[in-house]
Scaffold this active site. Sequence first.
Site, short mmCIF file in Angstrom:
data_model
loop_
_atom_site.label_atom_id
_atom_site.label_comp_id
_atom_site.label_asym_id
_atom_site.label_seq_id
_atom_site.Cartn_x
_atom_site.Cartn_y
_atom_site.Cartn_z
N GLY A 19 0.80 -1.21 0.00
CA GLY A 19 0.00 0.00 0.00
C GLY A 19 0.83 1.26 0.00
O GLY A 19 1.99 1.26 0.42
N GLY A 21 0.26 5.60 0.86
CA GLY A 21 -0.60 6.68 1.32
C GLY A 21 0.19 7.96 1.43
O GLY A 21 1.40 8.00 1.16
N GLY A 22 -0.51 9.01 1.84
CA GLY A 22 0.13 10.32 1.93
C GLY A 22 1.27 10.36 2.92
O GLY A 22 2.20 11.14 2.76
N MET A 23 1.19 9.54 3.97
CA MET A 23 2.23 9.57 5.00
C MET A 23 3.09 8.31 5.02
O MET A 23 3.82 8.09 5.97
CB MET A 23 1.58 9.74 6.38
CG MET A 23 1.16 11.18 6.67
SD MET A 23 2.54 12.35 6.62
CE MET A 23 3.51 11.77 8.02
N VAL A 26 3.71 1.13 2.63
CA VAL A 26 3.60 -0.01 3.53
C VAL A 26 4.01 -1.30 2.81
O VAL A 26 3.60 -1.55 1.68
CB VAL A 26 2.16 -0.15 4.06
CG1 VAL A 26 2.07 -1.30 5.07
CG2 VAL A 26 1.71 1.17 4.72
N LYS A 41 5.92 0.39 7.70
CA LYS A 41 5.46 1.62 7.06
C LYS A 41 6.63 2.58 7.00
O LYS A 41 7.12 3.06 8.02
CB LYS A 41 4.31 2.23 7.86
CG LYS A 41 3.75 3.52 7.25
CD LYS A 41 2.55 4.02 8.07
CE LYS A 41 1.96 5.29 7.51
NZ LYS A 41 0.79 5.76 8.30
N ASP A 134 -8.77 12.75 12.97
CA ASP A 134 -8.88 12.41 11.55
C ASP A 134 -9.68 11.13 11.36
O ASP A 134 -9.30 10.24 10.61
CB ASP A 134 -7.49 12.28 10.92
CG ASP A 134 -7.52 12.42 9.39
OD1 ASP A 134 -8.54 12.92 8.87
OD2 ASP A 134 -6.54 12.02 8.73
#
Length: 472
Positions: A19, A21-23, A26, A41, A134
Amino acid sequence: MDTIVGQTISHYRILEKIGTGGMGVVYKAEDTRLGRHIALKFLPVELARNADSLHRFQHEARTASALNHPNICAIYDIDSHGGKPFIVMELLEGQTLKELINGRPLPIQKILDLSVQILDALEVAHAKSIVHRDIKPANIFVTPRGQVKLLDFGVAKLTPHQQSNLEGATMEQLTVPGTVVGTLAYMAPEQLRAESVDARADLFSFGAVLYEMATGLIAFSGQTLGTTVDAVLNRSPKAPVEINSEVSPKLEEIIDRAIEKDVTLRYQSASDLRSELMRLRRGIETGKYSAVHTIGALPAARPKAQRWPLWVAATMGVIALVALSSAILNRPVDEKGFSLQNATFLQLTGVSGMELFPNLSADAKTVVYAGQGAEHWDIYTQRVGGRNAINLTQDARTDNIQPALSPNGESIAFRSEREGGGIFVMGATGESARRLTDFGFNPTWSPDGKQIAFTTESILDSPNDRNPGDSA
């Protein structure tokens, strides 16, 4: 970054990328010491050079690691490799709640099961003075067994004591008033205004998630940034029951209170909100609504109801007739009620054939009823004292019975055999008929006109089972 697949970092052997993502990115990895699969991550290279992003990444690890709960993704370690920081975390299988919803409402029982778990996790976080800030479907993971895992504490707000255990002023900028962080469409109004927030901000965000689970639609959205902000601050979303007829009035009430813009009128704790949902779930599981339901509070399966005895039907027919006579003559009803010996009866209709289920408007000026034609039953309306009845369902070509006028006289609920049968509502002049349920009989409006109760089985098998003396 994909070149690390197959490498061993520390004692973690990288197996595959799973995966982005923005941060972070993974990877699935194997812990060679413990012989288990975990997730690594990594903070992207471009973000690792940014002090704010690095602090937020470390903040996520330290915040989540302080929370030990089955509905929160476990954090095992934080480290770096070649200048690239990474978090060692629980490997999850399944999908995010966003993927699970996918623009469609979830079954009511599923909504309640997932919601209780999400609120369990939030209660634990809030007890440690951690506000997630969030909460959204993309940050809620659901395993194949239906277990919730709350993700991404990267923008969580900590108490001053907890902040002191992290690094420097940059971290403080993520958690103090004056900085807007989170995802716009799910932010509480006070969060969007960059005011100081507490646990109740998470409950607003959860309310938006609950709305989305119930309807398949985002509660607060707009075509532009400005219209989305306006929706969060000033607008109410469309009523859930108008989108999904299986949303009960109680669930709609819970959603409305959760997304209350005034923080003092919102739920004040996750435990209170969870208790409300658990009571609703228990009511459904114990069959509390199995005999008479309000539109929107439908069970998952059609229940088997007891048949009402014929004398109940006969009694209801007499009451309708006496009430009709009283309204026409404008005779007051005293505390002892009517005496049929003194009642005066006025014939309203004279069409050949059976006419059943009379229902008088609140102002006693209009009556609706079911009339039997050559091939099927239709709903008719007629002015009291008039002679011309209007067929409101002549185009349906199927039986339509048991009409009930709304208190304001603008709508008629009725039983129809069209489209497989169920409860329908149409305008008082027959326009815009729409289905409310796929089963049910004998609809009755609440005094405020906002709800409709109905039985799960007809009083009699069909209109033709009634005696001619029961007709209007």
